[in-house]
Motif scaffolding. Structure first.
Motif, mmCIF file in Angstrom:
data_model
loop_
_atom_site.group_PDB
_atom_site.id
_atom_site.type_symbol
_atom_site.label_atom_id
_atom_site.label_comp_id
_atom_site.label_asym_id
_atom_site.label_seq_id
_atom_site.Cartn_x
_atom_site.Cartn_y
_atom_site.Cartn_z
ATOM 1 N N ILE A 213 10.162 3.107 7.246
ATOM 2 C CA ILE A 213 11.227 2.299 6.632
ATOM 3 C C ILE A 213 10.836 1.906 5.222
ATOM 4 C CG2 ILE A 213 12.339 0.028 6.728
ATOM 5 C CD1 ILE A 213 12.456 0.345 9.773
ATOM 6 N N VAL A 214 9.575 1.508 5.038
ATOM 7 C CA VAL A 214 9.097 1.125 3.703
ATOM 8 C C VAL A 214 9.219 2.312 2.751
ATOM 9 C CG1 VAL A 214 7.039 0.486 2.404
ATOM 10 C CG2 VAL A 214 7.580 -0.692 4.528
ATOM 11 N N LEU A 215 8.847 3.502 3.217
ATOM 12 C CA LEU A 215 8.938 4.687 2.361
ATOM 13 C C LEU A 215 10.378 4.975 1.959
ATOM 14 C CD1 LEU A 215 6.357 7.059 4.061
ATOM 15 C CD2 LEU A 215 6.275 6.254 1.697
ATOM 16 N N TYR A 216 11.306 4.887 2.931
ATOM 17 C CA TYR A 216 12.701 5.144 2.604
ATOM 18 C C TYR A 216 13.267 4.078 1.667
ATOM 19 C CZ TYR A 216 13.617 9.197 5.542
ATOM 20 O OH TYR A 216 13.645 10.474 6.056
ATOM 21 N N GLU A 217 12.857 2.834 1.846
ATOM 22 C CA GLU A 217 13.311 1.784 0.933
ATOM 23 C C GLU A 217 12.827 2.063 -0.484
ATOM 24 O OE1 GLU A 217 11.718 -1.643 2.873
ATOM 25 O OE2 GLU A 217 13.569 -2.087 3.983
ATOM 26 N N ALA A 218 11.561 2.494 -0.592
ATOM 27 C CA ALA A 218 11.029 2.808 -1.919
ATOM 28 C C ALA A 218 11.726 4.027 -2.516
ATOM 29 C CB ALA A 218 9.519 3.045 -1.817
ATOM 30 N N LEU A 219 12.016 5.015 -1.664
ATOM 31 C CA LEU A 219 12.720 6.203 -2.143
ATOM 32 C C LEU A 219 14.102 5.847 -2.681
ATOM 33 C CD1 LEU A 219 11.833 8.840 0.590
ATOM 34 C CD2 LEU A 219 11.492 9.119 -1.866
ATOM 35 N N LEU A 220 14.771 4.931 -2.008
ATOM 36 C CA LEU A 220 16.114 4.555 -2.456
ATOM 37 C C LEU A 220 16.088 3.757 -3.747
ATOM 38 C CD1 LEU A 220 17.913 3.887 0.911
ATOM 39 C CD2 LEU A 220 18.698 5.402 -0.908
ATOM 40 N N ARG A 221 14.991 3.117 -4.015
ATOM 41 C CA ARG A 221 14.878 2.471 -5.335
ATOM 42 C C ARG A 221 14.822 3.519 -6.445
ATOM 43 N NH1 ARG A 221 11.823 -1.345 -2.344
ATOM 44 N NH2 ARG A 221 9.853 -0.275 -2.755
ATOM 45 N N GLU A 222 14.279 4.670 -6.097
ATOM 46 C CA GLU A 222 14.208 5.768 -7.069
ATOM 47 C C GLU A 222 15.496 6.594 -7.086
ATOM 48 O OE1 GLU A 222 11.756 6.573 -9.227
ATOM 49 O OE2 GLU A 222 10.685 4.743 -8.612
ATOM 50 N N TYR A 223 16.115 6.723 -5.912
ATOM 51 C CA TYR A 223 17.321 7.555 -5.771
ATOM 52 C C TYR A 223 18.408 6.749 -5.077
ATOM 53 C CZ TYR A 223 13.718 11.084 -6.538
ATOM 54 O OH TYR A 223 12.671 11.801 -7.043
ATOM 55 N N PHE B 202 0.834 -1.200 0.000
ATOM 56 C CA PHE B 202 0.000 0.000 0.000
ATOM 57 C C PHE B 202 0.870 1.252 0.000
ATOM 58 C CE2 PHE B 202 -2.060 3.408 2.385
ATOM 59 C CZ PHE B 202 -3.202 3.611 1.611
ATOM 60 N N THR B 203 1.935 1.228 0.837
ATOM 61 C CA THR B 203 2.812 2.394 0.940
ATOM 62 C C THR B 203 3.560 2.632 -0.365
ATOM 63 O OG1 THR B 203 3.107 1.867 3.281
ATOM 64 C CG2 THR B 203 4.617 3.463 2.327
ATOM 65 N N THR B 204 3.984 1.556 -1.007
ATOM 66 C CA THR B 204 4.668 1.688 -2.292
ATOM 67 C C THR B 204 3.753 2.313 -3.332
ATOM 68 O OG1 THR B 204 6.038 -0.229 -1.796
ATOM 69 C CG2 THR B 204 5.903 0.444 -4.100
ATOM 70 N N LEU B 205 2.486 1.889 -3.321
ATOM 71 C CA LEU B 205 1.504 2.465 -4.248
ATOM 72 C C LEU B 205 1.312 3.948 -3.950
ATOM 73 C CD1 LEU B 205 -0.617 2.117 -6.464
ATOM 74 C CD2 LEU B 205 -2.273 1.473 -4.689
ATOM 75 N N ALA B 206 1.238 4.257 -2.641
ATOM 76 C CA ALA B 206 1.076 5.658 -2.258
ATOM 77 C C ALA B 206 2.284 6.474 -2.676
ATOM 78 C CB ALA B 206 0.862 5.759 -0.747
ATOM 79 N N LEU B 207 3.465 5.881 -2.553
ATOM 80 C CA LEU B 207 4.679 6.584 -2.925
ATOM 81 C C LEU B 207 4.721 6.837 -4.428
ATOM 82 C CD1 LEU B 207 7.389 7.747 -2.077
ATOM 83 C CD2 LEU B 207 8.393 5.501 -2.486
ATOM 84 N N THR B 208 4.252 5.878 -5.204
ATOM 85 C CA THR B 208 4.214 6.063 -6.660
ATOM 86 C C THR B 208 3.367 7.270 -7.006
ATOM 87 O OG1 THR B 208 4.441 3.682 -6.970
ATOM 88 C CG2 THR B 208 3.631 4.949 -8.844
ATOM 89 N N THR B 209 2.222 7.386 -6.324
ATOM 90 C CA THR B 209 1.354 8.545 -6.535
ATOM 91 C C THR B 209 2.053 9.824 -6.102
ATOM 92 O OG1 THR B 209 -0.566 7.142 -6.093
ATOM 93 C CG2 THR B 209 -0.908 9.522 -6.004
ATOM 94 N N LEU B 210 2.779 9.735 -4.973
ATOM 95 C CA LEU B 210 3.495 10.890 -4.451
ATOM 96 C C LEU B 210 4.603 11.327 -5.398
ATOM 97 C CD1 LEU B 210 3.441 12.627 -1.857
ATOM 98 C CD2 LEU B 210 5.227 11.147 -0.933
#
Length: 287
Positions: A54-64, A18-26
């Protein structure tokens, strides 16, 4: 422990999705500014949702993946997630983040603060000594005397006396009043066969810690081995007289006199030992 279980549970997996999906939107709405996106992760953390942050930062690092700030922040959160440093898995994940951040910015002044964290993570995570030594050497090069001491101690434990001597020599050069470092260096130098050099170090220890029985005893042994018998005797007498009610020093002195075939000295010290021996109590016969 609960947070780690939750993070790995089906509910935690659902939350991450869910958080990853939210991050994609963000990402789509905020553009490509990692600072703005990390603000969302910090807001999640502030709400008490550590696994979510932690999930948000992990997803962010996949992008950056090359963002130094994100790397170090995620490492800190992973460490916070563990109950104790003994939770090796969390420390190893954190170590990977710190090591990556260190590698990305080794030449940057601000990355110096990463080294203590990386050293701690490798130590607590049970990493091989070579990996720990790499970071401690980098820390020691910045003038960190505590890291230099740990490096020297580590090489002793690793069974590498040559590197241990070099590390202790560097520590003593940087901190010449450190009696403990001098003592360790003296012992290592003596073991290497450099007796005259070791004698100098032990004498320096005694200048800093005049009541050190260990330094005085080691120095007495080396002086005897190098033929300075009178100096050796003087030190052994000092050890015995410093604790006259204890037999250890007198026994040591007696052994010295025996090696020197000094019968008068042996007899004199034996009298001291006899005086210290517990008196035999005669039992009264039963009537």
């Amino acid at each position: 422990m609960f947070l780690r279980i939750f993070h790995c549970s089906p509910l935690g997996t659902l939350l991450r999705a869910f958080t990853t999906l939210a991050l994609t939107t963000l990402l789509a709405s905020c553009g490509t500014n990692p600072q703005e996106l990390s603000g969302e992760a910090e807001a999640t953390l502030a709400s008490g949702d550590l696994p979510g942050a932690i999930v948000l930062y992990e997803a962010l690092l996949r992008e950056y993946p090359d963002d130094l700030v994100l790397q170090t922040r995620l490492a800190l959160l992973l460490i916070r997630q563990g109950d104790t440093a003994a939770e090796t898995f969390q420390w190893k994940v954190a170590e990977e983040r710190y090591a990556r951040a260190w590698g990305l910015g080794k030449e940057a002044v601000e990355t110096g603060s990463l080294l203590p964290k990386l050293a701690l993570a490798r130590d607590a995570g049970g990493f091989p000594w070579a990996d720990q030594a790499e970071v401690l050497e980098a820390l020691a090069a910045t003038g960190d005397l505590a890291a230099q001491a740990k490096l020297a101690q580590g090489w002793v434990r690793a069974g590498d006396p040559e590197r241990a001597r070099a590390a202790y020599s560097a520590l003593v050069a940087a901190s010449p009043e450190d009696a403990n470092a001098l003592m360790s260096l003296a012992q290592l130098v003596a073991e290497s066969g450099q007796k005259d050099l070791a004698i100098g170090y032990f004498k320096r220890v005694l200048e800093l810690q005049s009541n050190s029985v260990a330094a005085r005893g080691s120095l007495a042994d080396l002086l005897e081995e190098t033929g300075a018998v009178d100096e050796s005797e003087e030190l052994r007498v000092e050890i015995a007289e410093a604790a006259p009610d204890r037999p250890f020093g007198w026994k040591n002195l007696k052994s010295f006199y025996e090696r020197q075939n000094n019968l008068e000295g042996v007899a004199r010290v034996q009298g001291k030992l006899d005086a210290l021996a517990p008196k035999e109590v005669k039992k009264r016969p039963l009537r």
